[in-house]
Structures are given as structure tokens and as C-alpha cells.
Design a protein around this motif. Structure first.
Motif, PDB file in Angstrom:
ATOM      1  N   HIS A 208       0.846  -1.195   0.000  1.00 14.26           N
ATOM      2  CA  HIS A 208       0.000   0.000   0.000  1.00 14.26           C
ATOM      3  C   HIS A 208       0.879   1.242   0.000  1.00 14.26           C
ATOM      4  O   HIS A 208       1.664   1.470   0.912  1.00 14.26           O
ATOM      5  CB  HIS A 208      -0.897   0.030   1.246  1.00 14.26           C
ATOM      6  CG  HIS A 208      -1.455   1.392   1.523  1.00 14.26           C
ATOM      7  ND1 HIS A 208      -2.531   1.911   0.830  1.00 14.26           N
ATOM      8  CD2 HIS A 208      -1.067   2.370   2.390  1.00 14.26           C
ATOM      9  CE1 HIS A 208      -2.788   3.131   1.274  1.00 14.26           C
ATOM     10  NE2 HIS A 208      -1.915   3.440   2.216  1.00 14.26           N
ATOM     11  N   GLU A 217      -6.661   3.211   3.290  1.00 17.07           N
ATOM     12  CA  GLU A 217      -5.682   2.156   3.552  1.00 17.07           C
ATOM     13  C   GLU A 217      -6.380   0.889   4.050  1.00 17.07           C
ATOM     14  O   GLU A 217      -6.087  -0.225   3.596  1.00 17.07           O
ATOM     15  CB  GLU A 217      -4.664   2.636   4.583  1.00 17.07           C
ATOM     16  CG  GLU A 217      -3.558   1.626   4.865  1.00 17.07           C
ATOM     17  CD  GLU A 217      -2.581   2.112   5.916  1.00 17.07           C
ATOM     18  OE1 GLU A 217      -1.555   1.435   6.111  1.00 17.07           O
ATOM     19  OE2 GLU A 217      -2.842   3.152   6.558  1.00 17.07           O
ATOM     20  N   GLU A 220      -8.116  -0.911   1.221  1.00 16.30           N
ATOM     21  CA  GLU A 220      -7.220  -1.668   0.349  1.00 16.30           C
ATOM     22  C   GLU A 220      -6.858  -3.018   0.955  1.00 16.30           C
ATOM     23  O   GLU A 220      -6.886  -4.044   0.261  1.00 16.30           O
ATOM     24  CB  GLU A 220      -5.952  -0.855   0.066  1.00 16.30           C
ATOM     25  CG  GLU A 220      -6.155   0.252  -0.941  1.00 16.30           C
ATOM     26  CD  GLU A 220      -4.854   0.813  -1.475  1.00 16.30           C
ATOM     27  OE1 GLU A 220      -4.909   1.661  -2.384  1.00 16.30           O
ATOM     28  OE2 GLU A 220      -3.762   0.417  -0.990  1.00 16.30           O
TER      29      GLU A 220
END
Length: 277
Positions: A208, A217, A220
């Protein structure tokens, strides 16, 4: 009363902060003066406006080597050889310098090649030999090139792999659009969450490095979780800002370690690497 006894006596009174103020002021002034000098030099000599590049102190690089040694379970001497390998790759260095010089965004990029913590990414890829790496947030493509260089070395040793680099900016990844690095890079332009959900092969290493908000974040890592191959490793470039990957590791039963880099002669305090495995 001698000087030592006098200082100790004062330290026990309300006068202690007043007596210590001149020494504290000198230390703060020295630190701030150094930082101002470094900042002024950077403002004049650098073109970068974000995603700053720099070299690491020797101590910071040594600590990074040990992190990779632990998470990849290989001798630290081997990690240091991998780091020397990427730092000594003159073909890649010349490519980055020349491409930066001719790029449309050359006014916002430094020509000097400075990998910083990315040498850790390289060493991890060399050590783990992943078949599929996914990187979110390609920007100029410096990290993509570093990952590709590791994959090309692995392929020469009989362990081929590819990196899928995701970015929402159509101009992103220009450093990684030239062979031989582009031969192992699949550059995908679009929303990272949608791109992760559309992946059609298992992910061995996920990094990431895109939108650094806590919410994105987390999205993801949640999106990539069902796409991971057995024993996959997760990295975050956001470890100095959030605890998202650490929380994800705890929730999914993984181990976690974090590293914070120390740049040489730069006002920026540096980023880091979080690893879950």
C-alpha cells in the motif's frame, strides 16, 4: 559548596527550570538552525513537491537490512548484498536519470537517483521471489522500477514474477514504461479498490502506497485479503501515520513489524515500512 553540590541543590528547587533554560535554549537553537539550513538548501536545489526522495543514513540502512532479515528469515549479510545489488545497478540508474530529464513532469522531479526505503522493497522481493506483486500508488514509477529490477533478477535465476502497479493518475508510472522494466510491469490506471477486486491471479506481495488516509488504507487491505496467496506478505508505506496494517495483522493472525527511515540531509523526517506476514 562545590559546583556539583550547588547544581544538585538547585535541581531540587523551583529555580531548576530557570537555571537550565540557557542550556536548553542552546540545544534547541542548534537543532533548529541545522534544520533551517537543510530546509533552505532543499528549497533552492530540489524540484520535488511531494513523494520526496533522499538517501538513508548508514545506521538507518543497517536497521532496514535487519528488518528484512527477520521478516524474510534470511541472513542479514544476504540482505546487505541485495541492497548493494540495487544500489549498484547502473543501467537502472541511467534510465531513471535520462527519463526524468525528458519527462513531461521534469519540472517537479529531481534527476538524482535516491531510493531510500525502497531498497528494502527490493531486498524483500529478491528474498521471497514472489510470482505476483501488487503496488498501489505508482506516482513517477520509481518504486515500480525498483520492484521490477528485483523481479528481473529473480527471473534470471529461474523465478519469474510480475508487478501490477495501480494509480489513479493517467500520467503515473512513466519511469516504468521502458524495457526491460516494463516487461514485468502491468500498469493499471484507475481506482485502486476496483482494480484490486478485479485481480484475476493470487497476490504474493501487496504494497500500500496510495491514498494515505486511514479509511482508504483499510479498504485496500480488506479488498486484497481474499486475493492473497497462501503465506502472502503485506507492506504499508503509511506505517508512520496509521496503525491500520498492525490492526489488520492482529485481526488476521499475522505477525507485524515496523521500521522508520532516517534521511540524510533532508528536512523531511522520513517514511517507513510496515510488514505483516
Amino acid at each position: 559548596m562545590d559546583a556539583t553540590k550547588l547544581r544538585r541543590a538547585i535541581a531540587r528547587t523551583w529555580l531548576a527550570p530557570v537555571a537550565a533554560f540557557p542550556k536548553r535554549l542552546v540545544r534547541v537553537a542548534r537543532y533548529d538552525t541545522k534544520l533551517l539550513k537543510v530546509s533552505a538548501r532543499w528549497l533552492v536545489t530540489s524540484r520535488e513537491h511531494h513523494n520526496y526522495t533522499y538517501d538513508l543514513t548508514w545506521l538507518s540502512k543497517s536497521h532496514l537490512a535487519w528488518l528484512v532479515s527477520v521478516v524474510c528469515d534470511i541472513p542479514v549479510k544476504q540482505v546487505k548484498r541485495y541492497i548493494q545489488e540495487i544500489e549498484g545497478d547502473e543501467q537502472l540508474r541511467r534510465h531513471i536519470e535520462q527519463t526524468t530529464r525528458n519527462a513531461a513532469r521534469r519540472g517537479l522531479a529531481d534527476r538524482q537517483v535516491r531510493y531510500a526505503r525502497r531498497v528494502g522493497w527490493y531486498a524483500i522481493v529478491r528474498a521471497r521471489r514472489p510470482e505476483h506483486v501488487v503496488e498501489t500508488g505508482a506516482d513517477k514509477g520509481l518504486g515500480s522500477c525498483v520492484l521490477a529490477a528485483a523481479l528481473l533478477r529473480n527471473a534470471a535465476e529461474g523465478h519469474p514474477g510480475r508487478v501490477t502497479s495501480l494509480d489513479i493518475n493517467p500520467e503515473a508510472g512513466y519511469l516504468a514504461r521502458t524495457a526491460p522494466w516494463s516487461d514485468v510491469v502491468d500498469l493499471v490506471i484507475g481506482d485502486s479498490i476496483a482494480a484490486i477486486e478485479a485481480l484475476d491471479r493470487p497476490v504474493d506481495l501487496f504494497l500500500h502506497d496510495s491514498d494515505h488516509s486511514r479509511t482508504h488504507e483499510r479498504r485496500e487491505f480488506d479488498a486484497v485479503e481474499p486475493k492473497l496467496a497462501p503465506g502472502a506478505m503485506l507492506l504499508t508505506d503509511n506505517v508512520t501515520v496509521t496503525n491500520v496494517l498492525a490492526d489488520h495483522a492482529e485481526r488476521t493472525g499475522r505477525r507485524f513489524l515496523a521500521y522508520r527511515e532516517t534521511p540524510i540531509n533532508h528536512w523531511y523526517p522520513g517514511d517507513g515500512i510496515g510488514v505483516a506476514w
